[in-house]
Design an enzyme around this catalytic site. Structure first.
Site, PDB file in Angstrom:
ATOM      1  N   HIS A   1       3.128   4.417  12.983  1.00 38.96           N
ATOM      2  CA  HIS A   1       2.003   5.343  12.751  1.00 38.96           C
ATOM      3  C   HIS A   1       2.170   6.693  13.442  1.00 38.96           C
ATOM      4  O   HIS A   1       1.180   7.372  13.718  1.00 38.96           O
ATOM      5  CB  HIS A   1       0.663   4.704  13.151  1.00 38.96           C
ATOM      6  CG  HIS A   1       0.227   3.616  12.218  1.00 38.96           C
ATOM      7  ND1 HIS A   1      -0.956   2.934  12.367  1.00 38.96           N
ATOM      8  CD2 HIS A   1       0.814   3.080  11.118  1.00 38.96           C
ATOM      9  CE1 HIS A   1      -1.074   2.031  11.396  1.00 38.96           C
ATOM     10  NE2 HIS A   1      -0.007   2.100  10.640  1.00 38.96           N
TER      11      HIS A   1
ATOM     12  N   GLU B   1      -5.208   1.450   2.436  1.00 40.74           N
ATOM     13  CA  GLU B   1      -5.025   0.238   3.243  1.00 40.74           C
ATOM     14  C   GLU B   1      -5.232   0.558   4.702  1.00 40.74           C
ATOM     15  O   GLU B   1      -5.804  -0.206   5.463  1.00 40.74           O
ATOM     16  CB  GLU B   1      -3.611  -0.337   3.022  1.00 40.74           C
ATOM     17  CG  GLU B   1      -3.362  -1.668   3.714  1.00 40.74           C
ATOM     18  CD  GLU B   1      -2.811  -1.562   5.127  1.00 40.74           C
ATOM     19  OE1 GLU B   1      -2.601  -2.609   5.758  1.00 40.74           O
ATOM     20  OE2 GLU B   1      -2.618  -0.445   5.628  1.00 40.74           O
ATOM     21  N   GLU B   2      -4.727   1.737   5.096  1.00 40.59           N
ATOM     22  CA  GLU B   2      -4.719   2.069   6.517  1.00 40.59           C
ATOM     23  C   GLU B   2      -6.116   2.127   7.135  1.00 40.59           C
ATOM     24  O   GLU B   2      -6.295   1.815   8.298  1.00 40.59           O
ATOM     25  CB  GLU B   2      -3.990   3.392   6.746  1.00 40.59           C
ATOM     26  CG  GLU B   2      -2.487   3.310   6.506  1.00 40.59           C
ATOM     27  CD  GLU B   2      -1.761   2.488   7.557  1.00 40.59           C
ATOM     28  OE1 GLU B   2      -2.417   1.971   8.476  1.00 40.59           O
ATOM     29  OE2 GLU B   2      -0.531   2.342   7.442  1.00 40.59           O
TER      30      GLU B   2
ATOM     31  N   ASP C   1       6.236   2.234   7.248  1.00 41.43           N
ATOM     32  CA  ASP C   1       4.863   1.828   6.937  1.00 41.43           C
ATOM     33  C   ASP C   1       4.174   2.886   6.111  1.00 41.43           C
ATOM     34  O   ASP C   1       3.741   3.902   6.647  1.00 41.43           O
ATOM     35  CB  ASP C   1       4.103   1.590   8.243  1.00 41.43           C
ATOM     36  CG  ASP C   1       2.703   1.073   8.013  1.00 41.43           C
ATOM     37  OD1 ASP C   1       2.328   0.831   6.848  1.00 41.43           O
ATOM     38  OD2 ASP C   1       1.970   0.909   9.004  1.00 41.43           O
TER      39      ASP C   1
ATOM     40  N   HIS D   1       0.843  -1.192   0.000  1.00 42.96           N
ATOM     41  CA  HIS D   1       0.000   0.000   0.000  1.00 42.96           C
ATOM     42  C   HIS D   1       0.877   1.240   0.000  1.00 42.96           C
ATOM     43  O   HIS D   1       2.081   1.176   0.245  1.00 42.96           O
ATOM     44  CB  HIS D   1      -1.006  -0.020   1.141  1.00 42.96           C
ATOM     45  CG  HIS D   1      -0.477   0.228   2.524  1.00 42.96           C
ATOM     46  ND1 HIS D   1      -0.480   1.474   3.104  1.00 42.96           N
ATOM     47  CD2 HIS D   1       0.037  -0.602   3.451  1.00 42.96           C
ATOM     48  CE1 HIS D   1      -0.001   1.380   4.336  1.00 42.96           C
ATOM     49  NE2 HIS D   1       0.335   0.138   4.572  1.00 42.96           N
TER      50      HIS D   1
HETATM   51 ZN   LIG Z   1       1.074  -0.558   6.347  1.00 41.39          ZN
END
Ligand SMILES: [Zn+2]
Ligand SMILES: *[C@@H]1O[C@H](CO)[C@@H](O)[C@H](O)[C@H]1NC(C)=O
Ligand SMILES: *[C@@H]1O[C@H](CO)[C@@H](O)[C@H](O)[C@H]1NC(C)=O
Ligand SMILES: *[C@@H]1O[C@H](CO)[C@@H](O)[C@H](O)[C@H]1NC(C)=O
Ligand SMILES: *[C@@H]1O[C@H](CO)[C@@H](O)[C@H](O)[C@H]1NC(C)=O
Ligand SMILES: *[C@@H]1O[C@H](CO)[C@@H](O)[C@H](O)[C@H]1NC(C)=O
Ligand SMILES: *[C@@H]1O[C@H](CO)[C@@H](O)[C@H](O)[C@H]1NC(C)=O
Ligand SMILES: *[C@@H]1O[C@H](CO)[C@@H](O)[C@H](O)[C@H]1NC(C)=O
Ligand SMILES: *[C@@H]1O[C@H](CO)[C@@H](O)[C@H](O)[C@H]1NC(C)=O
Ligand SMILES: *[C@@H]1O[C@H](CO)[C@@H](O)[C@H](O)[C@H]1NC(C)=O
Ligand SMILES: *[C@@H]1O[C@H](CO)[C@@H](O)[C@H](O)[C@H]1NC(C)=O
Length: 711
Positions: free
Chosen positions: A527, A409-410, A372, A361
């Site tokens: 995150h 995606e998140e 990420d 993603h």
């Molecule tokens: Zn991810």
């Protein structure tokens, strides 16, 4: 109860986007292959590996991590990705969907102590001079994706990690929950399930904080400097993330089971997202909130629950009833149907009925997203480049390769799920496998989860790649994985984009590398604003050497899957795993208070073993006699047999999840449960009659898969 069956995989934090820890079942067979020497490379393999350059990867990483790219907000980045792939000889395009998302408008949180003192949570991550993107004017506020708009003012209760067992314990202690606000620690179950559990207990809001108790000895309290001066967690760092009820339904919650087009009919999303507001906070903001509970209710030690007590200085992690302290939270979100863009790149294979999808993603909760997901995104550009060079030599793959850069995606695997739902008829017939790379790198320890048919080839390819580990530069990935990471493949649960593919019976692998808390690796600011290019180049992967190595690995794996005449998936890999899960199930049964006849399941596994062996023998025969037609027949069996493990109606209460061998736990969201229909009928529904029905359904599914392998 299930916690006795699950052990930490040495807390290797290869963090898939929505997975904080990787649990494994304990009874897997460890690989018996002790030869860790480097396997020889042919000319194509050498060309692919040589194409990888850490400096270019760092350039791609820099691009992705210097512009806000929350889901649906950065079409430029999607187009840039597609254009890059096109530059390297791939046919590329953007696939657009219109999905339900919400974005933050304003968030506030106030603590009022009984003597009237008011403390406002900052809800801000400190701006750091060293880290350029931490000060971007358009940086993303701290918030929860899909959280409910609302205000809540009430007394509050510390609920541990907010798993159902934590709430059971609070009820046993007589703590009143209704009408209160839940304060939960991150870790363990997927965050949306913490909010769901609070909501199900009549609570009116939820606060979720990061806790240095998850950081082992890499903490300021133990004398380690915090980011940006050292590898410990910055005390102001906040974990954003989705609070969708991921274990029930991923994807756009307004279009269950069909793609989100502009004119698609819309369902009410309220069953899959919370009704109560929630906000994530840092440990610094959590400290006074928790301190106000010290001395009230049950002291954390006496609650006697795993991971209840964390490591914020001066906090006893008491439940807190009677403290007289109150919280006021306000969460304003703006919901809308909005466009998202998946970038898609294709190299046509000569066999049009065999396709391999490789996905990562692109969207991130922050301007950065260096680990990420954009460590994976940077690697995919370099992979595209490597295959571009190979194509220049005249090479064509046998099987079609599809590269995917997913959006949203998140929020809940939205881009990949909508795409899967659109192309399902084709994928069901043609998909050979799905390869996922989300957090490619957040530390030096490799971590792999895969369906069992992938295990053999995935381990073999590890022997062709050098993995720079700490100060060594001569060890194979296989060697490092064996000696430093336990050398076992994890079972796929959920938390990244492989989920939809897995639950339509497609062979999947998810790969990445993370830090080990036990080994004192830098704490990955998951995150948070500090998942930035600066963090990555200073702490996560200086020199981008692990980016390069994992990219080389993924490239060789894809090369073999797409080019080998004999499709290198081994259905027989399922046999020992099905038996291991069976043993786990026996333990679940014996620790419960009912009885279950497992003979149908046991005999289905025996049948599977027989037919899988027949499959292997016939494939060997096809190879030794150079019978290409028979090889094709066997390749198609290896492609198709795992569709048999799925059931059209899905698992109880969750139609999306159709794989009867593995699924995310209902109350874990990330961590897998094996034979989920049977296991959760016992552990959750406590319905032994239903469990018996699922023994039948699961056994049937295994027989369907077995029959596809039959000679
Ligand atoms: Zn991810
Ligand atoms: C999109 O991302 C790119 C690259 O990171 C960045 O340059 C651009 O400013 C971003 N666009 C928006 C609207 O934030
Ligand atoms: C791949 O092949 C299909 C079917 O033959 C064709 O429609 C498509 O245009 C080709 N795509 C590429 C990228 O060559
Ligand atoms: C209120 O209580 C807090 C915590 O006990 C204490 O730190 C603070 O000084 C008190 N304020 C007043 C005005 O008494
Ligand atoms: C806390 O925030 C409220 C509203 O946002 C504001 O009115 C108040 O002055 C703040 N209090 C402190 C102590 O900062
Ligand atoms: C804590 O829980 C464990 C396991 O559930 C139990 O064996 C032990 O007796 C409990 N201790 C206390 C003090 O309640
Ligand atoms: C909602 O989305 C539409 C189309 O994507 C856009 O035109 C509109 O401005 C958005 N509204 C809000 C409040 O963001
Ligand atoms: C690598 O070696 C140097 C010098 O011996 C040492 O200071 C450093 O800690 C080592 N790094 C790692 C990651 O082990
Ligand atoms: C922290 O350090 C202590 C003492 O060296 C050690 O016993 C313990 O295992 C370490 N904890 C972790 C999580 O690494
Ligand atoms: C088994 O346990 C469940 C809940 O734990 C309980 O409701 C049920 O009555 C028990 N059944 C028997 C036969 O003891
Ligand atoms: C196997 O058969 C194919 C086509 O039938 C042929 O091109 C190839 O040379 C054969 N290989 C061997 C090793 O006999």
């Amino acid at each position: 109860m299930r916690s006795t069956l699950l052990v930490w995989a040495a807390a290797i934090g290869a963090e898939a986007c929505q997975r904080e820890r990787n649990f494994h079942s304990h009874s897997h067979a460890k690989r018996q292959d002790h030869d860790t020497s480097r396997a020889p490379l042919d000319a194509n393999e050498q060309l692919l590996l040589d194409s990888f350059d850490a400096t270019s990867i760092s350039t791609w990483s820099y691009y992705y991590t210097h512009g806000a790219h929350v889901a649906g907000r950065n079409k430029t980045q999607a187009q840039w990705t597609a254009d890059k792939w096109a530059e390297y000889g791939w046919t590329s395009r953007l696939d657009e969907y219109f999905v339900y998302l919400n974005y933050p408008v304003s968030q506030s949180l106030q603590l009022t102590l009984p003597n009237g003192t008011v403390f406002n949570a900052s809800l801000e991550e400190e701006v750091l001079e060293e880290d350029d993107t931490s000060s971007y004017p358009n940086r993303i506020p701290v918030f929860h994706g899909y959280s409910a708009t609302g205000d809540a003012s009430a007394e509050y209760v510390y609920v541990g990690r907010g798993q159902q067992v934590d709430f059971d314990r609070l009820q046993a202690l007589g703590v009143q929950l209704e009408g209160k606000i839940a304060v939960a620690r991150y870790g363990g179950p997927f965050r949306g399930l913490k909010v769901k559990n609070a909501q199900d207990h009549g609570m009116i809001g939820a606060i979720i904080f990061s806790d240095p108790g998850d950081d082992g000895n890499v903490t300021e309290a133990k004398g380690v400097a915090a980011y940006p001066n050292g590898p410990a967690r910055n005390p102001t760092s906040v974990q954003r993330g989705s609070v969708m009820f991921l274990s029930t339904y991923p994807g756009d919650p307004t279009t269950p089971g069909y793609p989100s087009k502009e004119d698609s009919p819309r369902a009410d999303p309220s069953g899959s997202v919370p009704r109560i507001p929630s906000i994530p906070i840092s440990w610094r903001d959590a400290q006074p909130i928790l301190q106000a509970l010290n001395g009230f209710g049950t002291n954390g030690k006496d609650v006697n629950r795993t991971n209840w007590v964390g490591a914020i200085p001066g906090v006893t992690y008491s439940t807190g009833e009677g403290s007289g302290a109150t919280l006021s939270l306000s969460n304003v979100m703006e919901a809308n149907y909005t466009a998202i863009w998946n970038a898609i790149g294709i190299i046509n294979g000569t066999n049009q009925d065999e396709v391999i999808v490789v996905g990562n993603h692109r969207d991130a909760w922050i301007v950065g997203g260096a680990a990420d997901p954009n460590s994976g995104s940077a690697v995919l550009i370099e992979l595209a480049k490597a295959f571009g060079k190979l194509q220049e030599t005249g090479w064509r793959p046998k099987r079609t390769i599809v590269l995917a850069s997913w959006d949203a995606e998140e929020y809940g695997l939205v881009g990949s799920t909508e795409w899967l739902e659109e192309y399902l008829p084709w994928l069901k017939t043609a998909a050979v496998s799905y390869l996922n790379i989300d957090v490619a790198v957040s530390g030096p320890v490799p971590d792999f989860s895969a369906t069992p048919d992938f295990h053999e080839i995935a381990a073999q390819i590890q022997k062709k790649v050098i993995w720079p580990y700490r100060n060594t530069t001569d060890r194979t990935l296989y060697d490092v994985w064996q000696t430093e990471a336990g050398g076992e493949f994890g079972v796929l649960g959920s938390g990244s984009d492989y989920t939809g593919f897995l639950h339509r019976g497609i062979a999947c692998i998810d790969l990445g590398a993370g830090g080990s808390v036990e080994k004192g690796d830098p704490i990955y600011p998951y995150h948070s604003n500090y998942d930035s290019y600066h963090w990555m180049s200073t702490f996560g992967d200086p020199g981008f050497v692990h980016h390069k190595a994992i990219g080389q690995y993924l490239t060789l794996l894809l090369y073999h899957l797409s080019s080998d005449e004999v499709l290198p998936l081994n259905p027989a890999g399922y046999t020992s795993e099905l038996r291991a899960y069976y043993k786990d199930l026996e333990e679940v049964v014996s620790s419960g208070n009912g009885t279950l006849d497992l003979s149908a399941l046991s005999s289905a596994i025996d049948t599977f073993e027989t037919y899988a062996q027949q499959f292997i023998s016939l494939r060997e025969f096809a190879i030794t006699t150079n019978n290409t037609e028979l090889i094709t027949v066997q390749n198609h069996k290896a492609r198709d047999f795992s569709r048999g493990f799925t059931s059209q109606g899905g698992l109880p209460g969750r139609e999306f999840f159709q794989n009867l061998i593995f699924a995310p736990g209902l109350d874990t969201g990330y961590a897998p449960v094996t034979y989920p229909g049977i296991t959760e009928s016992i552990t959750f529904a406590k319905d032994w009659k239903r469990a018996q029905e699922w023994v039948g359904k699961t056994a049937n599914a295994i027989l369907v898969a077995a029959n596809m392998l039959k000679t």
